[in-house]
Motif scaffolding. Structure first.
Motif, mmCIF file in Angstrom:
data_model
loop_
_atom_site.group_PDB
_atom_site.id
_atom_site.type_symbol
_atom_site.label_atom_id
_atom_site.label_comp_id
_atom_site.label_asym_id
_atom_site.label_seq_id
_atom_site.Cartn_x
_atom_site.Cartn_y
_atom_site.Cartn_z
ATOM 1 N N LEU A 79 0.872 -1.177 0.000
ATOM 2 C CA LEU A 79 0.000 0.000 0.000
ATOM 3 C C LEU A 79 0.907 1.223 0.000
ATOM 4 N N ASN A 80 1.182 1.706 -1.191
ATOM 5 C CA ASN A 80 2.248 2.676 -1.384
ATOM 6 C C ASN A 80 1.768 4.031 -1.892
ATOM 7 N N ALA A 81 0.634 4.108 -2.548
ATOM 8 C CA ALA A 81 0.208 5.345 -3.205
ATOM 9 C C ALA A 81 0.142 6.506 -2.224
ATOM 10 N N GLY A 82 0.622 7.671 -2.661
ATOM 11 C CA GLY A 82 0.570 8.846 -1.800
ATOM 12 C C GLY A 82 0.772 10.126 -2.584
ATOM 13 N N VAL A 83 0.356 11.246 -1.985
ATOM 14 C CA VAL A 83 0.530 12.563 -2.595
ATOM 15 C C VAL A 83 1.043 13.520 -1.526
ATOM 16 N N VAL A 84 1.654 14.627 -1.973
ATOM 17 C CA VAL A 84 2.158 15.637 -1.050
ATOM 18 C C VAL A 84 1.168 16.777 -0.888
ATOM 19 N N GLY A 85 0.684 17.331 -1.988
ATOM 20 C CA GLY A 85 -0.129 18.543 -1.935
ATOM 21 C C GLY A 85 0.745 19.761 -2.172
ATOM 22 N N PRO A 86 0.225 20.788 -2.847
ATOM 23 C CA PRO A 86 1.034 21.950 -3.219
ATOM 24 C C PRO A 86 1.371 22.898 -2.077
ATOM 25 N N SER A 87 0.594 22.899 -0.994
ATOM 26 C CA SER A 87 0.821 23.844 0.106
ATOM 27 C C SER A 87 1.722 23.204 1.151
ATOM 28 N N LEU A 88 2.819 23.882 1.466
ATOM 29 C CA LEU A 88 3.780 23.324 2.414
ATOM 30 C C LEU A 88 3.962 24.224 3.631
ATOM 31 N N GLY A 89 2.974 25.039 3.902
ATOM 32 C CA GLY A 89 3.068 25.967 5.019
ATOM 33 C C GLY A 89 2.475 25.413 6.293
ATOM 34 N N ALA A 90 2.124 26.340 7.198
ATOM 35 C CA ALA A 90 1.531 25.993 8.481
ATOM 36 C C ALA A 90 0.116 25.440 8.281
ATOM 37 N N PRO A 91 -0.426 24.728 9.278
ATOM 38 C CA PRO A 91 -1.741 24.092 9.100
ATOM 39 C C PRO A 91 -2.830 25.042 8.634
ATOM 40 N N TRP A 92 -2.858 26.253 9.160
ATOM 41 C CA TRP A 92 -3.923 27.180 8.802
ATOM 42 C C TRP A 92 -3.745 27.785 7.409
ATOM 43 N N GLU A 93 -2.580 27.544 6.788
ATOM 44 C CA GLU A 93 -2.329 28.051 5.443
ATOM 45 C C GLU A 93 -2.697 27.052 4.354
ATOM 46 N N VAL A 94 -3.108 25.865 4.745
ATOM 47 C CA VAL A 94 -3.452 24.815 3.780
ATOM 48 C C VAL A 94 -4.960 24.843 3.532
ATOM 49 N N PRO A 95 -5.390 24.958 2.276
ATOM 50 C CA PRO A 95 -6.823 25.021 1.987
ATOM 51 C C PRO A 95 -7.558 23.744 2.403
ATOM 52 N N ASP A 100 -8.389 17.590 2.620
ATOM 53 C CA ASP A 100 -9.262 16.462 2.282
ATOM 54 C C ASP A 100 -8.592 15.519 1.289
ATOM 55 N N ARG A 101 -7.968 16.066 0.250
ATOM 56 C CA ARG A 101 -7.373 15.227 -0.791
ATOM 57 C C ARG A 101 -6.165 14.463 -0.268
ATOM 58 N N VAL A 102 -5.279 15.133 0.466
ATOM 59 C CA VAL A 102 -4.081 14.464 0.977
ATOM 60 C C VAL A 102 -4.459 13.343 1.939
ATOM 61 N N PHE A 103 -5.405 13.603 2.828
ATOM 62 C CA PHE A 103 -5.824 12.554 3.763
ATOM 63 C C PHE A 103 -6.586 11.444 3.041
ATOM 64 N N ALA A 104 -7.341 11.798 2.003
ATOM 65 C CA ALA A 104 -8.099 10.777 1.266
ATOM 66 C C ALA A 104 -7.167 9.781 0.599
ATOM 67 N N VAL A 105 -6.078 10.265 0.005
ATOM 68 C CA VAL A 105 -5.138 9.374 -0.676
ATOM 69 C C VAL A 105 -4.218 8.686 0.324
ATOM 70 N N ASN A 106 -3.574 9.467 1.179
ATOM 71 C CA ASN A 106 -2.522 8.918 2.030
ATOM 72 C C ASN A 106 -3.063 8.048 3.161
ATOM 73 N N VAL A 107 -4.143 8.476 3.788
ATOM 74 C CA VAL A 107 -4.682 7.735 4.933
ATOM 75 C C VAL A 107 -5.794 6.786 4.497
ATOM 76 N N SER A 108 -6.820 7.338 3.852
ATOM 77 C CA SER A 108 -7.920 6.468 3.419
ATOM 78 C C SER A 108 -7.441 5.448 2.400
ATOM 79 N N GLY A 109 -6.424 5.794 1.608
ATOM 80 C CA GLY A 109 -5.883 4.823 0.660
ATOM 81 C C GLY A 109 -5.344 3.590 1.361
#
Length: 241
Positions: A79-95, A100-109
């Protein structure tokens, strides 16, 4: 686990660590079922390795069950699939949509993969292994990093939970926690093939976690900061040499 009879599944197999795992398993003579959301890249990789390719969005539970149905004889599930996401700032700076997308792929995957494959692995009543690609960012907290690090912390927790739940069964769990790897996620880092070799060695030897040696003290230091109540500090590797 004997390579001559091994059927292995690899998600995120069209690039990076997943492709390196597929190549290493192919070299061992394994029968491969490869999954990726990128249909063209998956087709190219599957054709080169003589594998079955199944276009799969790991964030979709139904798609993962379809993948499992394509590999009823699988004894190794990566189970290897994963993504980073374009925002690399603080938690409140991430849309929100990026969280939702990062957790959907990395965790729910990973969770979807466990839900799809573990019941049939247990039903086979034979030795089997689940290999989960986590990250150093799932053990040590770095400044910034967006949603990626928190998602990988969830992955390491899921991997530990799964290993405990499967302790008295023939199914074992391993996770790899590499630092920077030269993939589509990062232009810098070690070669994916080295990570794949370490991962399969862990499977062979029944090792649960693979953590880079130069980062192990930093992981332990951050845990000590938490339990002692100190303010967290950024991790750093041991000096080279």
């Amino acid at each position: 686990m004997t390579a001559e009879t091994l059927t292995a599944v690899v998600t995120g197999a069209a690039s990076g660590i997943g492709q390196a795992l597929a190549e290493a398993l192919h070299a061992r003579g394994a029968r491969l079922v490869l999954a990726d959301v990128n249909a063209d890249a998956l087709s190219t990789t599957a054709a080169r390795l003589g594998a079955t390719g199944v276009v799969t969005d790991v964030s979709d539970p139904a798609a993962m069950h379809t993948l499992a149905a394509q590999a009823p004889q699988a004894r190794l599930v990566c189970l290897n699939a994963g993504v980073v996401g374009p925002s690399l700032g603080a938690p409140w700076e991430v849309p929100p949509e990026e969280w939702d997308r990062v957790f959907a792929v990395n965790v729910s995957g990973v969770v979807n993969g466990l839900r799809a494959f573990v019941p049939q692995l247990l039903a086979a009543r034979a030795p089997a292994h689940v290999l989960i690609t986590a990250s150093l960012a799932g053990l040590a907290v770095f400044p910034g990093g967006g949603a990626y690090g928190p998602s990988k912390h969830a992955v390491t927790a899921v991997a530990q939970h799964a290993a405990m739940a499967l302790a008295d069964t023939p199914v074992r769990v391993s996770m790899i926690c590499p630092a920077l790897v030269a993939t589509g996620m990062s232009p810098e880092g070690i070669a994916p093939a080295l990570v794949a070799d370490d991962a399969l060695r862990a499977v062979d030897n029944g090792v649960f976690a693979v953590v880079p040696a130069e980062w192990q003290a930093a992981v332990a230091t951050q845990v000590d900061e938490i339990v002692s109540g100190r303010q967290p500090t950024p991790p750093a590797p041991w000096p080279a040499g």
